[in-house]
Design an enzyme around this catalytic site. Structure first.
Site, mmCIF file in Angstrom:
data_model
loop_
_atom_site.group_PDB
_atom_site.id
_atom_site.type_symbol
_atom_site.label_atom_id
_atom_site.label_comp_id
_atom_site.label_asym_id
_atom_site.label_seq_id
_atom_site.Cartn_x
_atom_site.Cartn_y
_atom_site.Cartn_z
ATOM 1 N N HIS A 56 0.788 -1.236 0.000
ATOM 2 C CA HIS A 56 0.000 0.000 0.000
ATOM 3 C C HIS A 56 0.812 1.275 0.000
ATOM 4 C CE1 HIS A 56 1.179 0.119 4.182
ATOM 5 N NE2 HIS A 56 0.687 1.328 4.279
HETATM 6 N N1 UDP Z 1 -3.544 -4.800 8.908
HETATM 7 C C1 UDP Z 1 -4.826 -5.263 9.130
HETATM 8 N N2 UDP Z 1 -5.542 -5.691 8.041
HETATM 9 C C2 UDP Z 1 -5.048 -5.699 6.787
HETATM 10 C C3 UDP Z 1 -3.717 -5.250 6.585
HETATM 11 C C4 UDP Z 1 -2.985 -4.796 7.671
HETATM 12 O O1 UDP Z 1 -5.315 -5.282 10.258
HETATM 13 O O2 UDP Z 1 -5.765 -6.084 5.859
HETATM 14 C C5 UDP Z 1 -2.791 -4.317 10.065
HETATM 15 C C6 UDP Z 1 -1.445 -4.954 10.228
HETATM 16 O O3 UDP Z 1 -1.555 -6.181 10.900
HETATM 17 C C7 UDP Z 1 -0.687 -3.902 11.009
HETATM 18 C C8 UDP Z 1 -1.263 -2.624 10.507
HETATM 19 O O4 UDP Z 1 -2.501 -2.945 9.886
HETATM 20 O O5 UDP Z 1 -0.960 -4.020 12.395
HETATM 21 C C9 UDP Z 1 -0.313 -2.040 9.524
HETATM 22 O O6 UDP Z 1 -0.876 -0.998 8.902
HETATM 23 P P1 UDP Z 1 -0.429 -0.525 7.442
HETATM 24 O O7 UDP Z 1 0.286 -1.609 6.746
HETATM 25 O O8 UDP Z 1 -1.634 0.063 6.818
HETATM 26 O O9 UDP Z 1 0.532 0.719 7.763
HETATM 27 P P2 UDP Z 1 2.065 0.857 8.100
HETATM 28 O O10 UDP Z 1 2.407 -0.075 9.196
HETATM 29 O O11 UDP Z 1 2.820 0.614 6.836
HETATM 30 O O12 UDP Z 1 2.183 2.274 8.530
#
Ligand code: UDP
Length: 379
Positions: A225
């Protein structure tokens, strides 16, 4: 009683704030006011986390999403400022590196309200990433920096924070707290493709269960994403091609697809051949992390969760803020090159890694954060 205004708006922030809010509620002395900017608003990107993780309904719900970074951040800044003026918090607390983080910190700093930043000090050293801009600026205008790792503390020292009045505190990673706290709540996604579920002799897919990998056939869990991938046509095409090849030739790939990525893939006319499902809730994500044989991601949070759940991770980025996982071999950075991604997946598939609880604080970060907050804004 200290009044803290917590500002959240995006999926990872709901997860991070949920455990800190629980730790706040377990103590006397802090009244938390919750503001949701509306940055993520779909039921499966927002509501599901409030429901599953027991986060109270926000006291203030804004409705700011979409548009350019400047427009979104500007609208947040204006509206958060009004909330700070009316709620008069003693402190504002922000999480991570999104536009909601920066807008909340900036609105507070301009009104001379102290700011605590959870997940401070992380750096990718890539200023083209919106997250890098947000986190560097937020750290600069916060007075309390809660760092998840030694690396984060070192990054801040190199930026001269040792000579500033800012408090830099290593507390551990609140995402580890969440992973440990909710580990027993894993739920199989309702739309889990039948091919990925182990079947009995009658060809019937096993029912819901929590006791191990035997109930799922081998699969790769993928998430994608980050703007650096979704907004770059060459990178996105390279990654989609890699996912397709891996799905066809190596192991089935399950991709809970972020709305931004879905839109970018449609815009570019790419075809995704993997198993694709809507974004899942956190409990479903834990189930998938528990049952998969490898994680492929560009997410910050998911890189660590792969490690928490004992799986190797292939990261489709050129840098990571979680360098300790690359150093200890749990994570490999592969960029967006199709051949490199596929080769790494073949090498790491099925490999298990071990978290000894040292790197990320072992689940105590929220407690430590609240202890520091309780010392008050003048401490
Ligand atoms: N996550 C979730 N469902 C999904 C994909 C990710 O609950 O379909 C959770 C994942 O387990 C983690 C968090 O969302 O705890 C990560 O968020 P994201 O990847 O959107 O953002 P980043 O960590 O890159 O800032």
């Amino acid at each position: 009683m200290q009044r803290i205004l917590t500002i959240i708006g995006a999926r990872p922030q709901f997860i991070k704030a949920s455990v800190v809010s629980k730790a706040i509620q377990a103590q006397e002395g802090i009244e938390e006011i919750l503001l949701h900017t509306g940055q993520h608003f779909d039921a499966n990107m927002s509501d599901v986390f409030f429901d599953q993780l027991g986060i109270p309904r926000p006291d203030v719900q804004l409705d700011i999403h979409g548009g350019s970074h400047g427009a979104m951040t500007g609208r947040m800044l204006e509206q958060i400022e009004a909330v700070i003026l009316s709620e008069k918090p003693d402190r504002v607390m922000v999480y991570g590196d999104t536009n909601s983080t920066l807008a909340g910190a900036l609105a507070a700093a301009k009104l001379h309200v102290p700011v605590a930043h959870v997940e401070a000090g992380l750096r990718s050293f890539n200023m083209r990433m919106p997250e890098e801009v947000n986190r560097i600026l937020t750290d600069q205008i916060s007075d309390l920096l809660f760092c998840p790792t030694d690396t984060a503390v070192r990054n801040l020292a190199k930026e001269g924070f040792d000579d500033k009045p800012t408090q830099v505190l290593k507390v551990g990673d609140v995402m580890q707290d969440a992973a440990l706290f909710f580990a027993q709540r894993a739920v199989r996604p309702a739309d889990m493709p039948a091919e990925l579920l182990a079947t009995d002799e009658h060809g019937k897919a096993h029912a819901e269960g929590k006791e191990g990998a035997s109930q799922a056939n081998p699969f790769v869990l993928a998430t994608l994403h980050r703007a650096e991938n979704t907004d770059d046509p060459v990178r996105l095409a390279g990654i989609v091609e890699a996912l397709n090849r891996i799905h066809q030739d190596v192991a089935p790939v399950l991709l809970p697809l972020h709305p931004r990525t879905r839109a970018a893939i449609a815009r570019q006319g790419l075809e995704l051949l993997t198993h694709t499902i809507d974004p899942v809730g956190y409990f479903e994500m834990i189930w998938l992390l528990n049952h998969c044989d490898l994680v492929m991601t560009d997410s910050g949070g998911v890189q660590k969760e792969a490690f928490f759940f004992g799986k190797a991770c292939v990261t489709m980025r050129d840098q990571t803020e979680w360098v300790e996982l690359v150093e200890n071999g749990a994570n490999e950075l592969v960029g967006a090159d199709t051949g490199r991604i596929e080769e790494a997946v073949r090498r790491h598939l099925g490999r298990r890694v071990k978290d000894d609880g040292e790197l990320y604080g072992g689940g105590k970060a929220s407690e430590r954060i609240v202890e520091h907050l309780l010392q008050g804004v003048d401490a």
